[in-house]
Design an enzyme around this catalytic site. Sequence first.
Site, PDB file in Angstrom:
ATOM      1  N   GLU A   1      89.651 112.019 114.316  1.00  0.00           N
ATOM      2  CA  GLU A   1      88.658 111.594 115.314  1.00  0.00           C
ATOM      3  C   GLU A   1      87.960 112.800 115.936  1.00  0.00           C
ATOM      4  O   GLU A   1      87.419 112.723 117.042  1.00  0.00           O
ATOM      5  CB  GLU A   1      89.318 110.676 116.357  1.00  0.00           C
TER       6      GLU A   1
ATOM      7  N   HIS B   1      92.543 109.083 122.695  1.00  0.00           N
ATOM      8  CA  HIS B   1      92.216 110.448 122.241  1.00  0.00           C
ATOM      9  C   HIS B   1      92.868 111.420 123.225  1.00  0.00           C
ATOM     10  O   HIS B   1      92.940 111.133 124.426  1.00  0.00           O
ATOM     11  CB  HIS B   1      90.694 110.702 122.269  1.00  0.00           C
TER      12      HIS B   1
ATOM     13  N   CYS C   1      83.764 113.052 126.450  1.00  0.00           N
ATOM     14  CA  CYS C   1      83.566 112.275 125.210  1.00  0.00           C
ATOM     15  C   CYS C   1      82.143 112.399 124.710  1.00  0.00           C
ATOM     16  O   CYS C   1      81.883 112.272 123.512  1.00  0.00           O
ATOM     17  CB  CYS C   1      83.834 110.794 125.459  1.00  0.00           C
TER      18      CYS C   1
HETATM   19  N1  LIG Z   1      85.683 109.363 123.096  1.00  0.00           N
HETATM   20  C1  LIG Z   1      85.371 108.081 123.614  1.00  0.00           C
HETATM   21  C2  LIG Z   1      85.258 107.089 122.529  1.00  0.00           C
HETATM   22  C3  LIG Z   1      85.077 105.692 123.026  1.00  0.00           C
HETATM   23  C4  LIG Z   1      84.948 104.709 121.906  1.00  0.00           C
HETATM   24  N2  LIG Z   1      84.622 103.404 122.436  1.00  0.00           N
HETATM   25  C5  LIG Z   1      84.184 102.413 121.653  1.00  0.00           C
HETATM   26  O1  LIG Z   1      84.045 102.545 120.466  1.00  0.00           O
HETATM   27  C6  LIG Z   1      83.876 101.096 122.339  1.00  0.00           C
HETATM   28  C7  LIG Z   1      82.809 100.294 121.644  1.00  0.00           C
HETATM   29  C8  LIG Z   1      82.761  98.886 122.138  1.00  0.00           C
HETATM   30  O2  LIG Z   1      83.771  98.365 122.584  1.00  0.00           O
HETATM   31  O3  LIG Z   1      81.685  98.266 122.051  1.00  0.00           O
HETATM   32  C9  LIG Z   1      86.238 104.640 121.090  1.00  0.00           C
HETATM   33  O4  LIG Z   1      87.151 103.931 121.486  1.00  0.00           O
HETATM   34  O5  LIG Z   1      86.320 105.354 120.070  1.00  0.00           O
END
Ligand SMILES: NCCC[C@H](NC(=O)CCC(=O)O)C(=O)O
Length: 449
Positions: free
Chosen positions: A180, A256, A373
Amino acid sequence: MTNTTAPTTVEVNFDGLIGPTHNFAGLGPGNLASWSHRRAPSNPRAAARQGLAKMVRLRALGVPQALLPPQPRPNLALLRRLGFSGDDAAVLATAQKHSPHLLATAMSSSSMWTANAATVCPSADAADRRVHFTPANLVTSLHRASETDITAMLLKRIFPDPRFFVHHDAVPSSTEMGDEGAANHTRFCDTFDAPGVQMFVYGSDSRGDDASGPKRFVARQSKAAGEVIARLHRLHPDRVVFAKQNPRAIDAGVFHNDVIAVGHRQLLFCHEQAFEQPSSVIEDLRRATQDAIRIVQVPEERVSLDDAVATYLFNSQIVTTENDETVLVAPEDCRRHAGVHALLGELVEGKTFDRVEYVDLKQSMDNGGGPACLRLRVVLTPDELASVAAGVFLTDQLVTQLEHWIDRHYRESLTAADLADPDLMKESYQALDELTDLIGLGAIYDFQT
Ligand SMILES: NCCC[C@H](NC(=O)CCC(=O)O)C(=O)O
């Protein structure tokens, strides 16, 4: 500051510009904010304005600031690959009818969180003295995994010169090699031109100790991916540290590592529950940095793991300003939480930070993405910097243009029902078409050709 200062190596923040289809679909595995806001109406215009305002604040602090453009959404190629057919409007309508979840997947604006775009290693650390990029495979979730190819293309366009930049393929897409990106990677250094020590944090170890892994949520980052990247980027093994996340933290919503720890130069600011074996991580970091590292650990009794996740305290950015101050750029939520706010007051008093600045990123925060982020850090020497596609750097003029661009193209609000609207598709493509022109990248997306 005089303008006779010799050019120096700098750390540029590449923030993801939040796209016109920003919505809440509950897609983030182990991401409590994303889950709790699923199907809530979103405010794309406010979201993009908040993200841009954060970039403007960082630039005002003297931090070099650039952006990565949003990825094209709807991702019609993905929907067609998933078996939805007909003309574009029919693809959207049938996806909505048969799987609103897959439609939301193809509409997600999740590429805004560029800390997950790639892992980047500066030339000072690589044996071949070039900057290395490996885009993240984001294999844990489909909406994020489908960012990888476009991310790779964008990075090649923005950092085109092979004398300075090496672009690797993503680590093979397999759950045993989940990656990631920079959200689980921290570099420690004195000044940015000096060689650094890189810490790769992981939640799962494919060599079979997964019995000790998280019970409630998935560990998204593998140790194997970090090992691959350290080899590809030609890092010296003595200057690489691997650290395992505390599975309890993952189960508390730390999907993360950058939700629970942040590093800047020789400072590591983290929660005491961040790592499974904190004392051996500290020992390894001390050895690798030859005792240069300073570690500020916040104990559970000061800020609980749950409060750390709720406020995103450790998802703050730490930056050195043009006046050589160390500033913590924290989410507004930290100001509103009495305990966290008091702690930050003490950290300023004790000179860990010279100042705290608070930013309102509510729209991104509600999907689990805070200040850190939204940015990918790229350390560049003056020569490397001069070869980067210039149009992606913030200037006063670009900021004004982007503000107008957002106001003209973005809807004030979006609901799940709007996601199949063919007009939204047209608006989104039109916006991106103008944007790529504005930032000088030209026609780069399939729909533009
Ligand atoms: N570094 C922050 C990343 C946030 C990301 N959120 C999302 O994908 C949420 C998308 C949604 O729920 O529509 C994740 O979890 O990877």
